[in-house]
Design an enzyme around this catalytic site. Structure first.
Site, PDB file in Angstrom:
ATOM      1  N   LYS A 189       3.497   8.565   9.402  1.00 58.20           N
ATOM      2  CA  LYS A 189       3.234   7.922  10.690  1.00 58.20           C
ATOM      3  C   LYS A 189       4.194   8.383  11.790  1.00 58.20           C
ATOM      4  O   LYS A 189       4.029   9.486  12.294  1.00 58.20           O
ATOM      5  CB  LYS A 189       3.161   6.405  10.495  1.00 58.20           C
ATOM      6  CG  LYS A 189       2.005   6.088   9.533  1.00 58.20           C
ATOM      7  CD  LYS A 189       1.678   4.665   9.224  1.00 58.20           C
ATOM      8  CE  LYS A 189       0.423   4.636   8.348  1.00 58.20           C
ATOM      9  NZ  LYS A 189       0.464   3.809   7.195  1.00 58.20           N
ATOM     10  N   TYR A 194       0.850  -1.195   0.000  1.00 57.15           N
ATOM     11  CA  TYR A 194       0.000   0.000   0.000  1.00 57.15           C
ATOM     12  C   TYR A 194       0.881   1.238   0.000  1.00 57.15           C
ATOM     13  O   TYR A 194       1.859   1.311   0.745  1.00 57.15           O
ATOM     14  CB  TYR A 194      -0.890   0.005   1.256  1.00 57.15           C
ATOM     15  CG  TYR A 194      -1.806   1.202   1.355  1.00 57.15           C
ATOM     16  CD1 TYR A 194      -2.801   1.421   0.402  1.00 57.15           C
ATOM     17  CD2 TYR A 194      -1.688   2.114   2.401  1.00 57.15           C
ATOM     18  CE1 TYR A 194      -3.654   2.516   0.491  1.00 57.15           C
ATOM     19  CE2 TYR A 194      -2.545   3.213   2.502  1.00 57.15           C
ATOM     20  CZ  TYR A 194      -3.517   3.400   1.546  1.00 57.15           C
ATOM     21  OH  TYR A 194      -4.355   4.492   1.646  1.00 57.15           O
ATOM     22  N   ASP A 248       9.174   2.865   0.289  1.00 61.66           N
ATOM     23  CA  ASP A 248       8.075   3.482   1.029  1.00 61.66           C
ATOM     24  C   ASP A 248       8.196   3.037   2.480  1.00 61.66           C
ATOM     25  O   ASP A 248       7.834   1.920   2.836  1.00 61.66           O
ATOM     26  CB  ASP A 248       6.728   3.071   0.431  1.00 61.66           C
ATOM     27  CG  ASP A 248       5.555   3.696   1.177  1.00 61.66           C
ATOM     28  OD1 ASP A 248       5.781   4.310   2.243  1.00 61.66           O
ATOM     29  OD2 ASP A 248       4.411   3.568   0.702  1.00 61.66           O
TER      30      ASP A 248
HETATM   31  C1  LIG Z   1      -0.103   4.378   5.782  1.00 67.62           C
HETATM   32  C2  LIG Z   1       0.730   4.192   4.574  1.00 67.62           C
HETATM   33  C3  LIG Z   1       0.720   5.118   3.521  1.00 67.62           C
HETATM   34  C4  LIG Z   1      -0.266   6.246   3.457  1.00 67.62           C
HETATM   35  O1  LIG Z   1      -0.100   7.152   4.475  1.00 67.62           O
HETATM   36  P1  LIG Z   1      -1.331   8.126   4.875  1.00 67.62           P
HETATM   37  O2  LIG Z   1      -0.741   9.057   5.863  1.00 67.62           O
HETATM   38  O3  LIG Z   1      -2.395   7.220   5.423  1.00 67.62           O
HETATM   39  O4  LIG Z   1      -1.783   8.791   3.630  1.00 67.62           O
HETATM   40  C5  LIG Z   1       1.631   4.952   2.500  1.00 67.62           C
HETATM   41  N1  LIG Z   1       2.502   3.930   2.497  1.00 67.62           N
HETATM   42  C6  LIG Z   1       2.530   3.010   3.473  1.00 67.62           C
HETATM   43  C7  LIG Z   1       3.546   1.923   3.442  1.00 67.62           C
HETATM   44  C8  LIG Z   1       1.640   3.103   4.541  1.00 67.62           C
HETATM   45  O5  LIG Z   1       1.630   2.153   5.474  1.00 67.62           O
END
Ligand SMILES: *Cc1c(COP(=O)(O)O)cnc(C)c1O
Length: 431
Positions: free
Chosen positions: A267, A144, A239
């Site tokens: 996060k 994701y 990511d």
């Molecule tokens: C949570 C997440 C995102 C998106 O971040 P948001 O702040 O929810 O937009 C992107 N990449 C990874 C790996 C994530 O876990």
């Protein structure tokens, strides 16, 4: 436990907010119940509006590495609030946060602050396209990267939980420039790179996947991605929105020893506030406006309140690197409790997932990619979730999410959780 007040709020919410929630993962549909509404949280504990208390292993889906409402972070936020909430002009604190990020992850030679992980990855991909002059990107099924159009293809947990493979409303043209490979499968990447020779701008990957449940990279997989991207002038984007400052102070590049060209963070870096970042090689980041021709902007980017929370969180992590050893050990204890009752467990540092793989409770299964994760028994997971919740333990309401351990999860809380795991899974596993 009684959930009357949560039920009332949920009814009101559903009238105005789609599904009653502001992010789909918060709905409890996959576990056959309605969400509880949170009143407050402290340390490892979450309190709902009915006065129920839960030991929280969701930790706001990742940011809460220090536990909720850490006094130093709260104090830092309160202090800056009094001085103004947003200016739309540079502040010294933004420079300080950039320097802290660079100190933790030296590969980040330049960095841009944004407001969400979605924005960070979307922007990093745009920069990779601007830098290379190429259009296609490769991502992995079950990873994701936020909800931007081009990245919402086979995009992991949220969609898996709702059983929708891909979102409606994404133009076919966007999806067409996103190529999907199989996580941990080098051949699937090699084939896409050959078929699209000279057209791939970037490979974007969760270096330790945590959005189809936790799925660590197999030995050599990240090294392979590093090699093939370097050979073909493709930008490698890690990511690290979950893994950054979580697997180690230096994130996945420190944890795995493999280095990317660009990184995205979210996060933890915002310490619980809406803040994220992308950055990496100086030559690539020099493409970003106003220095270069890739446009990316934000009214609230580098917001002083969010930046204060981020700075304080990173400082605490830097001052006490023992945190990583503690949360890893506690996650290890939880992993053993799940294994002892026969579940398949993947763990990387303080991230873990227990999978109800086919034949669970009888033999060890394995989960190395999206296909494997999809084989898991969602009904058995739902039963487990509900039994844990009744015991005052809140795990993510989906088979495809990580369990997050924070520094506030003291040893005795971990022990209590292990006991609940044994009790909750008794019967479900027939042992
Ligand atoms: C949570 C997440 C995102 C998106 O971040 P948001 O702040 O929810 O937009 C992107 N990449 C990874 C790996 C994530 O876990």
């Amino acid at each position: 436990m009684n959930w009357d007040k949560s039920e009332k709020w949920y009814d009101r919410a559903q009238g105005l907010i789609p599904g009653g929630v502001n992010s789909p993962v918060r709905a409890f549909g996959a576990v056959g119940r309605h969400p509880f509404f949170v009143e407050k949280a402290q340390g490892a504990w979450l309190y709902d509006v009915d006065g129920n208390r839960y030991l929280d292993y969701v930790c706001s889906w990742g940011p809460g590495i220090l536990g909720h409402a850490h006094p130093r972070v709260v104090e830092a936020v309160q202090r800056v609030c009094a001085e103004g909430l947003t200016f739309g002009a540079p502040t010294a604190k933004e420079v300080e946060l950039a320097e802290l990020i660079h100190a933790c992850v030296p590969d980040v030679e330049m960095v841009r602050l944004v407001s969400s992980g979605t924005e960070a990855v979307m922007s990093a991909v745009r920069v990779a396209r601007g830098f290379t002059g190429r259009e296609k990107i490769i991502k992995f099924a079950g990873n994701y990267h936020g909800h931007s159009d081009g990245l919402l293809v086979k995009a992991g947990s949220g969609l898996m939980t709702q059983s929708v493979p891909d979102s409606a409303g994404v133009p076919a043209g966007y999806a067409a420039s996103t190529l999907t490979a199989v996580y941990n499968d080098e051949e699937s990447v090699r084939v896409l790179m050959e078929e699209n020779h000279g057209q791939v701008a970037a490979i974007v990957v969760e270096p330790v996947a945590a959005n189809m449940g936790v799925v660590p990279p197999k030995k050599g997989f990240l090294e392979f991605l590093r090699r093939i991207t370097k050979e073909q002038g493709v930008i490698l984007i890690f990511d690290e929105v979950i893994t950054g400052f979580r697997l180690a102070l230096g994130g996945a590049s420190q944890y795995t020893g493999v280095h990317a060209d660009l990184y995205t963070f979210g996060k933890i870096v915002g310490g619980g506030m809406p803040l994220a970042a992308y950055g990496g090689r100086r030559d690539i980041m020099s493409c970003v406006a106003p220095l270069g021709s890739v446009y990316q902007a934000g009214t609230l980017s580098g917001n002083p309140v969010a930046v204060a929370a981020g700075i304080e969180t990173l400082k605490i992590l830097m001052e006490d690197p023992g945190i990583y050893e503690r949360i890893d050990r506690r996650a290890q204890t939880l992993a053993e409790a799940f294994r002892n009752v026969g579940l398949t467990v993947n763990r990387a540092g303080s991230l873990l997932s227990a999978f109800f793989t086919p034949g669970f409770g009888k033999r060890e299964g394995w989960v190395e990619n999206y296909e494997d994760a999809c084989q898991c028994d969602r009904k058995a997971f739902a039963a487990y979730f509900n039994r844990m919740l009744e015991r005052g333990i809140y795990v993510a309401p989906s088979q495809f999410e990580a369990m997050f351990v924070s520094d506030a999860h003291a040893e005795e809380l971990i022990e209590r959780t292990c006991e609940a795991i044994r009790e909750a899974l008794f019967g479900i596993l027939g042992n």
